[in-house]
Design a protein around this motif. Structure first.
Motif, PDB file in Angstrom:
ATOM      1  N   THR A  86       0.828  -1.206   0.000  1.00 17.60           N
ATOM      2  CA  THR A  86       0.000   0.000   0.000  1.00 17.60           C
ATOM      3  C   THR A  86       0.863   1.257   0.000  1.00 17.60           C
ATOM      4  O   THR A  86       0.634   2.185  -0.782  1.00 17.60           O
ATOM      5  N   VAL A  87       1.872   1.282   0.853  1.00 12.08           N
ATOM      6  CA  VAL A  87       2.743   2.462   0.940  1.00 12.08           C
ATOM      7  C   VAL A  87       3.521   2.650  -0.360  1.00 12.08           C
ATOM      8  O   VAL A  87       3.679   3.779  -0.837  1.00 12.08           O
ATOM      9  N   LEU A  88       3.990   1.563  -0.946  1.00 10.37           N
ATOM     10  CA  LEU A  88       4.768   1.680  -2.188  1.00 10.37           C
ATOM     11  C   LEU A  88       3.905   2.093  -3.378  1.00 10.37           C
ATOM     12  O   LEU A  88       4.405   2.676  -4.338  1.00 10.37           O
ATOM     13  N   SER A  89       2.615   1.789  -3.347  1.00  9.11           N
ATOM     14  CA  SER A  89       1.756   2.124  -4.480  1.00  9.11           C
ATOM     15  C   SER A  89       1.130   3.509  -4.362  1.00  9.11           C
ATOM     16  O   SER A  89       0.537   3.999  -5.331  1.00  9.11           O
ATOM     17  N   LEU A  90       1.250   4.163  -3.203  1.00  6.18           N
ATOM     18  CA  LEU A  90       0.635   5.480  -3.044  1.00  6.18           C
ATOM     19  C   LEU A  90       1.247   6.558  -3.947  1.00  6.18           C
ATOM     20  O   LEU A  90       0.499   7.313  -4.574  1.00  6.18           O
ATOM     21  N   PRO A  91       2.559   6.691  -4.052  1.00  4.06           N
ATOM     22  CA  PRO A  91       3.097   7.760  -4.914  1.00  4.06           C
ATOM     23  C   PRO A  91       2.640   7.659  -6.378  1.00  4.06           C
ATOM     24  O   PRO A  91       2.190   8.676  -6.934  1.00  4.06           O
ATOM     25  N   PRO A  92       2.698   6.476  -7.014  1.00  2.00           N
ATOM     26  CA  PRO A  92       2.195   6.423  -8.390  1.00  2.00           C
ATOM     27  C   PRO A  92       0.701   6.730  -8.482  1.00  2.00           C
ATOM     28  O   PRO A  92       0.252   7.397  -9.415  1.00  2.00           O
ATOM     29  N   LEU A  93      -0.055   6.274  -7.494  1.00  2.38           N
ATOM     30  CA  LEU A  93      -1.491   6.539  -7.506  1.00  2.38           C
ATOM     31  C   LEU A  93      -1.772   8.028  -7.391  1.00  2.38           C
ATOM     32  O   LEU A  93      -2.589   8.583  -8.142  1.00  2.38           O
ATOM     33  N   LEU A  94      -1.090   8.683  -6.459  1.00  2.00           N
ATOM     34  CA  LEU A  94      -1.298  10.125  -6.299  1.00  2.00           C
ATOM     35  C   LEU A  94      -0.836  10.895  -7.535  1.00  2.00           C
ATOM     36  O   LEU A  94      -1.451  11.894  -7.921  1.00  2.00           O
ATOM     37  N   ARG A  95       0.238  10.453  -8.162  1.00  2.00           N
ATOM     38  CA  ARG A  95       0.726  11.114  -9.373  1.00  2.00           C
ATOM     39  C   ARG A  95      -0.294  10.971 -10.501  1.00  2.00           C
ATOM     40  O   ARG A  95      -0.555  11.916 -11.247  1.00  2.00           O
ATOM     41  N   LEU A  96      -0.922   9.813 -10.612  1.00  2.00           N
ATOM     42  CA  LEU A  96      -1.913   9.602 -11.662  1.00  2.00           C
ATOM     43  C   LEU A  96      -3.215  10.352 -11.388  1.00  2.00           C
ATOM     44  O   LEU A  96      -3.963  10.653 -12.324  1.00  2.00           O
TER      45      LEU A  96
END
Length: 56
Positions: A37-47
């Motif tokens: 979850t923590v590792l996927s947050l930056p790409p999700l927020l960027r998208l």
């Protein structure tokens, strides 16, 4: 004829509980979920930024 029930003397450790193994597996699974979850947050927020959204 009934067999007498055997009782361990006081202070004798009982059989190892199976809960300890399940607790360990639960901790590992929770750690993996949190890590992903923590590792996927930056790409999700960027998208999700307005400039990252695609409009047709």
């Amino acid at each position: 004829m009934k067999r007498p029930r055997t009782v361990a003397p006081k202070g004798t450790p009982g059989p190892p509980s199976e809960g300890a193994g399940h607790s360990y597996q639960t901790r590992i699974a929770t750690a993996v979920v949190l890590l992903v979850t923590v590792l996927s947050l930056p790409p999700l927020l960027r998208l999700m930024r307005p400039d990252g959204l695609r409009t047709e």
